[in-house]
Design an enzyme around this catalytic site. Structure first.
Site, PDB file in Angstrom:
ATOM      1  N   LYS A  24      -6.318   6.605   1.712  1.00 35.55           N
ATOM      2  CA  LYS A  24      -7.279   5.354   0.196  1.00 35.55           C
ATOM      3  C   LYS A  24      -7.751   4.673   2.005  1.00 35.55           C
ATOM      4  CE  LYS A  24      -2.604   5.856  -2.358  1.00 35.55           C
ATOM      5  NZ  LYS A  24      -1.727   5.086  -2.111  1.00 35.55           N
ATOM      6  N   THR A  73       0.260  -1.247  -2.690  1.00 32.35           N
ATOM      7  CA  THR A  73      -0.617  -0.273  -0.672  1.00 32.35           C
ATOM      8  C   THR A  73      -1.085  -1.351  -0.379  1.00 32.35           C
ATOM      9  OG1 THR A  73       0.414   1.273  -1.693  1.00 32.35           O
ATOM     10  CG2 THR A  73      -1.674   1.661  -0.105  1.00 32.35           C
ATOM     11  N   HIS A  99       5.578   0.127   0.728  1.00 27.69           N
ATOM     12  CA  HIS A  99       6.837   0.040   0.252  1.00 27.69           C
ATOM     13  C   HIS A  99       7.270   0.904  -0.688  1.00 27.69           C
ATOM     14  CE1 HIS A  99       4.438   2.614  -2.670  1.00 27.69           C
ATOM     15  NE2 HIS A  99       2.778   1.718  -2.404  1.00 27.69           N
ATOM     16  N   ASP A 153       3.192   8.705  -1.444  1.00 30.58           N
ATOM     17  CA  ASP A 153       3.046   8.115  -2.591  1.00 30.58           C
ATOM     18  C   ASP A 153       2.346   8.502  -4.141  1.00 30.58           C
ATOM     19  OD1 ASP A 153       2.573   4.940  -3.728  1.00 30.58           O
ATOM     20  OD2 ASP A 153       0.999   5.636  -4.548  1.00 30.58           O
TER      21      ASP A 153
END
Length: 539
Positions: free
Chosen positions: A157, A77, A344, A296
């Protein structure tokens, strides 16, 4: 002479009403979106279930780079969010992972950790974050320098909100799991804006406790069994199948994170930010850097071939549609440029890989302990590593110990490399000397070189074999390798500067900043190693 000058000015205004700065064709808003852990194949596999104005706005009416990928490792990340708008990999911007080992302080450091700042909107340590560990600048900084753009970064995040937005945005906001609030730090401001406070007063995270996550689609429209091998479960649950419940947590408001409610919360906050900051209404191209983090969390638990990931993705599509429709109403989508990618991909669950005849493995959790024992046997007892932790394959040697024993660092590194490759766990191992000299051939070597920072990376870098998930876990999955399941991601551009279509050109995430900079008539970020894809640019 004065009259001639005035005539000249009139001619310039007649033929170039916006001047030569690119402002005449500049969009009102540049919206960049990262979907955390979105594999390229999701857009292909799940296309029949998508809405008209969500992902399909970009795939059908935008420029869809169908062979987009990362050209570095580790694919996690922090580096992903640092790379797509800076145009450089970890070798340039220095964000090696979500964390790494700091040789100077002799401890682990988070990628956006900053002890010099305090949280704003929280007294918890989650607010002590900034972009100071990031080296260089992003396209957000270039837009500020050229146009005076207002830039806002948003994610659950902290690293997702902070890293794309550059060094001096108007604000970056992330979720504090202990309080359920969106917060910032004193790096950016001293108090939260009124619109953020109003949003926090709605207490949406609290409302998710106890909510039931049901399938959005009829069960027969899901591509894989709900009883997939190797799947995990949500915190507070023991079942791995639908329906799921968001259980309350003693640690705050975090258990909704790997469910669709995390993306719902992010979209709601993005809508509040667009209106609260009046983005796109300042006569310049403002920028909103938006990151959706919940896929995620879901993918780590259930894997990419699960009903949960399909449902989460389809529900995220509806949230994107809400955001795009709102922008169309308040700004007009013809005045908006959108760029989307993922930070990703993700590997299949090891058990799922094995069930399909692939080399799925969770071995290797005790590698460092075994290696320390082997070094003691070879060179005598000693503390050979600064840390026993393997940071994304990076091993940090203790050079004080080596000097004390009069051991050559190159000789010890060579010994470790041969031992590691002899275990059968690793595909490749590169030493610091090799990488600094540029002696890392092949695709894997290229990825390691682009991910290796001379100041911060280790003395050796190990790359596991395909489908291997070292650590010994029985369920779930992860990412971080240079293999296609981790590096292949969607890359999409939408707006007047781009030619719609599907393009199978070789295209790296590090090309995104250069392509956007060319489309927006501005300079690329200082650390950009990318090349603009001229073929997708409108005349």
């Amino acid at each position: 002479m004065k009259r001639i000058v005035e005539i000249g000015r009139l001619l310039v205004l007649l033929f170039f009403p916006g001047g030569f700065s690119g402002r005449a064709e500049a969009p009102k808003l540049v919206l960049t979106i990262v979907v955390d852990q979105m594999r390229y194949d999701y857009l292909e596999r799940f296309d029949p279930y998508l809405s008209r104005n969500g992902f399909r706005l970009l795939t059908k009416r935008g420029a869809f780079m169908t062979f987009g990928r990362y050209n570095y490792a580790p694919t996690v990340t922090g580096p992903g969010h640092a790379s797509y708008l800076s145009g450089g990999g970890p070798a340039v911007h220095g964000i090696l992972g979500n964390s790494w080992f700091n040789r100077k302080t002799r401890r682990e450091i988070g990628c956006v950790e900053d002890a010099s700042v305090q949280g704003v909107g929280t007294t918890n340590s989650s607010g002590r974050a900034s972009p100071r560990n990031f080296i260089g600048g992003t396209l957000a900084d270039q837009l500020r320098l050229q146009f005076g753009s207002k830039v806002i970064g948003i994610a659950l995040k902290d690293r997702g909100a902070i890293l794309p937005a550059g060094k001096k945005p108007a604000g970056a906001y992330w979720h504090d799991g202990k309080t359920g609030r969106f917060v910032s730090s004193t790096y950016y401001m001293t108090n939260l804006p009124a619109w953020v406070e109003r949003f926090n007063e709605r207490k949406l995270p609290q409302s998710y406790d106890g909510k039931v996550w049901e399938r959005l689609l009829p069960e027969n429209q899901y591509q894989f069994s709900d009883l997939g091998v190797g799947e995990g479960h949500l915190d507070g649950e023991t079942n791995t199948v639908f329906n799921h419940v968001v259980h309350s947590s003693t640690n705050g408001f975090v258990n909704f994170f790997p469910t669709p409610y995390g993306d719902e919360l992010t979209a709601e906050f993005a809508l509040a930010a667009i209106d609260g900051e009046e983005l796109g209404r300042h006569g310049r191209p403002d920028m909103l850097c938006l990151s959706f983090s919940s896929l995620d969390g879901c993918g780590h638990k259930f894997g990419p071939y699960s009903q949960e990931v399909q449902d989460q993705f389809v529900r995220l599509d509806r949230q994107l549609e809400r955001v795009f429709n709102h922008l169309d109403r308040c700004l007009g989508l013809n005045n908006v440029v959108i760029a989307m990618t993922a930070d990703h991909g993700v590997a299949p669950n090891a058990e799922y890989s094995k069930s399909n005849g692939l080399d799925g493995s969770t071995e290797g959790g005790g590698f460092m302990t075994d290696l320390m024992t082997r070094l003691d046997q070879e060179y005598g007892s000693g503390k050979y590593f600064l840390t026993p932790t393997l940071f994304y394959g990076n091993i940090y040697l203790n050079h004080d110990t080596l000097r004390g024993k009069r051991l050559s660092a190159a000789a010890v590194a060579s010994f470790i490399r041969e031992y590691a490759l002899g275990t059968g766990l690793f595909q490749a191992c590169f030493t610091r000397e090799q990488l600094l000299d540029g002696r890392a051939p092949g695709w894997i070597g290229e990825c390691v070189l682009n991910g290796y920072n001379a100041e911060r990376s280790g003395d050796l870098v190990l790359i596991s074999k395909p489908f291997a998930l070292p650590g010994g876990g029985k369920t779930g999955t992860t990412h971080g390798t240079p293999y296609s399941y981790d590096t292949r991601v969607p890359i999409l551009f939408y707006g007047k500067p781009f030619r719609p279509g599907r393009y199978a050109d070789a295209f790296y995430v590090t090309d995104m900043a250069a392509t956007l900079a060319t489309a927006l008539h501005c300079e690329e970020p200082p650390g950009s190693i990318g090349t603009p894809c001229v073929r997708i640019l409108a005349p």
